[in-house]
Design a protein around this motif. Structure first.
Motif, PDB file in Angstrom:
ATOM      1  N   LEU A 138       4.087   2.926  -3.876  1.00 45.44           N
ATOM      2  CA  LEU A 138       4.379   3.704  -4.832  1.00 45.44           C
ATOM      3  C   LEU A 138       4.024   3.029  -6.311  1.00 45.44           C
ATOM      4  CD1 LEU A 138       6.328   6.753  -2.938  1.00 45.44           C
ATOM      5  CD2 LEU A 138       3.916   7.110  -3.799  1.00 45.44           C
ATOM      6  N   TYR A 139       5.914   2.541  -6.047  1.00 49.33           N
ATOM      7  CA  TYR A 139       5.714   1.711  -7.565  1.00 49.33           C
ATOM      8  C   TYR A 139       4.393   0.834  -8.165  1.00 49.33           C
ATOM      9  CZ  TYR A 139       6.667  -1.763 -11.089  1.00 49.33           C
ATOM     10  OH  TYR A 139       6.741  -3.168 -11.768  1.00 49.33           O
ATOM     11  N   GLN A 141       1.197   2.148  -7.842  1.00 49.99           N
ATOM     12  CA  GLN A 141       0.051   2.893  -7.244  1.00 49.99           C
ATOM     13  C   GLN A 141       0.195   3.329  -8.452  1.00 49.99           C
ATOM     14  OE1 GLN A 141      -2.880   3.861  -6.183  1.00 49.99           O
ATOM     15  NE2 GLN A 141      -3.322   5.750  -6.195  1.00 49.99           N
ATOM     16  N   HIS A 142       1.490   4.067  -8.862  1.00 53.76           N
ATOM     17  CA  HIS A 142       1.562   4.497 -10.264  1.00 53.76           C
ATOM     18  C   HIS A 142       1.570   3.607 -11.954  1.00 53.76           C
ATOM     19  CE1 HIS A 142       3.463   8.448  -9.941  1.00 53.76           C
ATOM     20  NE2 HIS A 142       3.804   7.922  -9.075  1.00 53.76           N
ATOM     21  N   ARG A 143       1.692   2.385 -11.158  1.00 55.03           N
ATOM     22  CA  ARG A 143       1.262   0.910 -12.579  1.00 55.03           C
ATOM     23  C   ARG A 143       0.097   0.830 -12.539  1.00 55.03           C
ATOM     24  NH1 ARG A 143       5.853  -3.738 -14.253  1.00 55.03           N
ATOM     25  NH2 ARG A 143       4.139  -2.656 -16.404  1.00 55.03           N
ATOM     26  N   ASP A 146      -2.229   3.945 -14.059  1.00 53.91           N
ATOM     27  CA  ASP A 146      -2.135   3.924 -15.249  1.00 53.91           C
ATOM     28  C   ASP A 146      -2.620   2.669 -16.767  1.00 53.91           C
ATOM     29  OD1 ASP A 146       0.016   5.732 -15.479  1.00 53.91           O
ATOM     30  OD2 ASP A 146       1.426   4.724 -15.043  1.00 53.91           O
ATOM     31  N   GLU A 217       1.990  13.925  -7.268  1.00 56.81           N
ATOM     32  CA  GLU A 217       2.208  12.677  -7.048  1.00 56.81           C
ATOM     33  C   GLU A 217       1.420  11.824  -8.198  1.00 56.81           C
ATOM     34  OE1 GLU A 217       5.209   9.538  -7.201  1.00 56.81           O
ATOM     35  OE2 GLU A 217       5.411  11.124  -5.895  1.00 56.81           O
ATOM     36  N   PHE A 218       0.113  12.094  -8.231  1.00 58.79           N
ATOM     37  CA  PHE A 218      -0.568  10.895  -8.540  1.00 58.79           C
ATOM     38  C   PHE A 218      -1.170  11.493 -10.109  1.00 58.79           C
ATOM     39  CE2 PHE A 218      -0.123   8.571  -4.940  1.00 58.79           C
ATOM     40  CZ  PHE A 218       0.903   7.613  -5.362  1.00 58.79           C
TER      41      PHE A 218
END
Length: 658
Positions: A138-139, A141-143, A146, A217-218
């Protein structure tokens, strides 16, 4: 970013690749003679394959992901899969639907096999996924998202394709599911997907729940990937069924995102052409509103589908180069087909081509192929002179013009990188990386002497280029390829001696192969960090937060490289040539093979392949289950080692020319 890369490449003579960068900038920086404008003839320049996430990306941390996304931006990629973290979202959905954590854990594969869990081919194998895995993904994927979005890319998120855990039937006893056939020589303990019937009320519910939770979430960029029948035969060839199954996937997307576009890997049409006739293909392509299905013609450099489907019946498609299967090492490419293919597809009658794509199953090899394909994403016409192009490639790559190096690349261009026809399936079938037998195919589409001569020329160029890391990498890679060719030649000698019942000849050729050539190859590979088994296993262990997790991740890695499944289900598909793997996996197999042949001659008894397979499986399994540690730092000098190996093993003509 693509403009910056163009300046670095064309004005500064720089090079950016997976193996490293050559950024020796001229001083002062060259001036640009006025404004330069370039427009790609294509809307999209796509990157990735669902399998790349398992074969190459699986253990990456954020710094490695950041480098990759920057590489993508510099090469003009503007559409890419972003499928990380989805298992964490699926876990939320399945828990909300009433499945237990144990049932979910039993469903997910291990990290190295998630690609095939995501496409419905596998479940359970290599698992379970630890909670820490979900949090880390999850961490990441967010980065990743972005960074992609900040650089102007469109990330492709996953969507529901219809596959569900078996336990869904416990929670919803009236659910209508079909169990599909097995996949990849696995039995139903690990394959045989459960496919939700397109008309079942749960289909839109699960699809909408997942996409709503995922986009919460994304966020979203409105393009979603899903593959319902990847390498799996549908339960019915009835066009009405196929249309309904396809429509159900899209409608579940559109219910959450009215602007949804479905990105579909067109591999299914290529992989099972006997099933996917005109009516079946038409049913799938016609079940989604025109322009809302974006098809990847995934293997277009070898077996394009657009030409036999009337440009995918009017749906937009991306011409993709697949090139690599399983992340294999081995010099390989069809550069002429790649060079001509995109322009031919764009000029096809009533073409709906909207982009080019780079879609390897595994990266980190044959970088010249990917440099060309990335450039073609910006070109209206093919490169006019590939021989001149590859010379410039070598000059930028090494940061200096060197005639012998350029000549070596031209030889590689006309040999290993000039594949055509059926040989271009793209998989390394060298005997080196296959379980030995007396029926191994050693034919290649090129003249092996070109590889040996390119090897000699690179060694001749080495005094001028030893400061270049890219040159050292290429010298090792060509040395590795030359030794791969020699394995085939020694194997042919050993087999001929066995068939002629010449024990001395068998022991001479087989002994050279198993006891001298392979150890020499392992020593050369150990001189570069890109060819270390220890590096790959260390990445796997570093992704864990406990010793037990590290052991699980390492076991995943070892299985994927070798047996793939518990019984050698897809044996050696993801073969690599890594220091440690050659010494302790391939070499012991070859030693046992030579010894078994010699024993059969000594006893005047036929060689028993079935018995050998049982015996060698124990060696293969012992490697997978071993806890032996391997170096993750290189040792030795590549140039010196390559020269020593050349002087010892090069065929007389090549060695004499030196």
């Amino acid at each position: 970013a693509a403009g910056l890369h163009r300046y670095l490449r064309d004005f500064c003579g720089c090079h950016v690749a997976w193996s490293g960068v050559q950024l020796r900038l001229p001083r002062p920086l060259p001036a640009v003679p006025g404004e330069l404008t370039e427009a790609s003839p294509y809307r999209y320049r796509y990157y990735q394959n669902v399998c790349t996430h398992s074969y190459s990306f699986v253990w990456w941390d954020w710094p490695r992901w950041e480098r990759e996304i920057d590489w993508m931006a510099l090469h003009g990629i503007n559409l890419a899969l972003a499928w990380g973290g989805q298992e964490a979202i699926w876990q939320r959905v399945y828990l909300a639907l009433g499945l237990t954590q144990a049932e979910i854990d039993e469903y997910f594969t291990g990290p190295a096999f998630l690609a095939w869990g995501r496409m419905g081919n596998l479940h359970s194998w290599g698992g379970p996924l630890p909670r820490a895995w979900h949090l880390k993904q999850l961490y990441l994927q967010h980065r990743v998202l972005d960074r992609m979005r900040a650089l102007g890319m469109t990330p492709v998120l996953p969507a529901f394709a219809g596959h569900v855990p078996k336990a869904i039937a416990r929670v919803f006893p009236q659910v209508s599911v079909t169990q599909l056939g097995s996949w990849g020589h696995f039995n139903c303990s690990y394959s045989c997907a459960f496919l939700l019937a397109p008309g079942d009320p749960l289909f839109p519910l699960i699809g909408s729940l997942f996409l709503r939770e995922l986009t919460r979430e994304f966020d979203t960029d409105h393009i979603y990937g899903a593959d319902t029948f990847n390498e799996m035969q549908p339960p019915s060839s009835d066009p009405a069924y196929l249309a309904n199954a396809t429509a159900a996937v899209f409608e579940a997307m559109a219910a959450v995102d009215p602007d949804a576009v479905w990105l579909l890997q067109g591999w299914l049409f290529q992989n099972q052409p006997e099933f996917w006739g005109p009516a079946q293909v038409g049913a799938v392509l016609g079940a989604v509103p025109q322009g809302r299905l974006l098809v990847l013609d995934l293997f277009a450099e070898s077996q394009p589908v657009y030409a036999r489907t009337a440009s995918f019946r009017g749906q937009p498609f991306i011409w993709c180069m697949l090139h690599n299967f399983g992340g294999n090492h081995g010099l390989f490419g069809a550069l002429e087909a790649v060079n001509q293919g995109p322009a031919a597809a764009r000029l096809f009658p009533n073409s709906t081509m909207v982009g080019t794509g780079i879609a390897p199953e595994g990266i980190g090899q044959n970088e010249v192929v990917y440099a060309l394909m990335a450039e073609l994403g910006w070109r209206k016409d093919p490169v006019p002179d590939l021989s001149a192009w590859v010379g410039r490639f070598a000059e930028r790559r090494y940061g200096a013009a060197q005639p012998d190096a350029a000549a070596a690349w031209r030889l590689l261009l006309r040999s290993v990188y000039n594949c055509s026809g059926e040989a271009c399936r793209g998989h390394n079938r060298s005997p080196l990386v296959r379980r030995p037998s007396l029926q191994m195919n050693t034919t290649v589409w090129y003249n092996r002497s070109d590889v040996f001569e390119a090897w000699r020329l690179l060694l001749k160029a080495s005094p001028n280029l030893t400061a270049s890391p890219a040159f050292r990498y290429d010298l090792l890679d060509v040395t590795r390829q030359a030794l791969q060719e020699l394995v085939s030649l020694y194997y042919e000698e050993a087999r001929a001696a066995y068939l002629q019942q010449e024990l001395v000849g068998l022991l001479r050729a087989g002994g050279l192969l198993a006891y001298e050539l392979l150890p020499a190859l392992d020593e050369v590979l150990a001189s570069d960090r890109h060819f270390l088994l220890g590096s790959w296993l260390a990445q796997a262990r570093a992704a864990a937060v406990s010793e037990a997790q590290a052991d699980l991740y390492e076991l995943n890695s070892r299985y994927q490289l070798t047996l793939w499944g518990p019984e050698g289900n897809i044996l050696d598909y993801a073969n690599k040539q890594l220091a440690g793997l050659v010494a302790h996996y391939y070499a012991p197999r070859w030693r046992l093979f030579v010894e078994s042949l010699a024993d059969s001659l000594a006893r005047a008894a036929p060689f028993q392949q079935r018995r050998f397979n049982r015996d060698v499986f124990r060696l293969e399994q012992a490697f997978v289950l071993s806890s032996r540690r391997y170096r993750s730092q290189p040792q030795g000098d590549t140039v010196d080692l390559a020269r020593r190996v050349f002087l010892k093993f090069a065929p007389p003509r090549a060695a004499g020319a030196s």
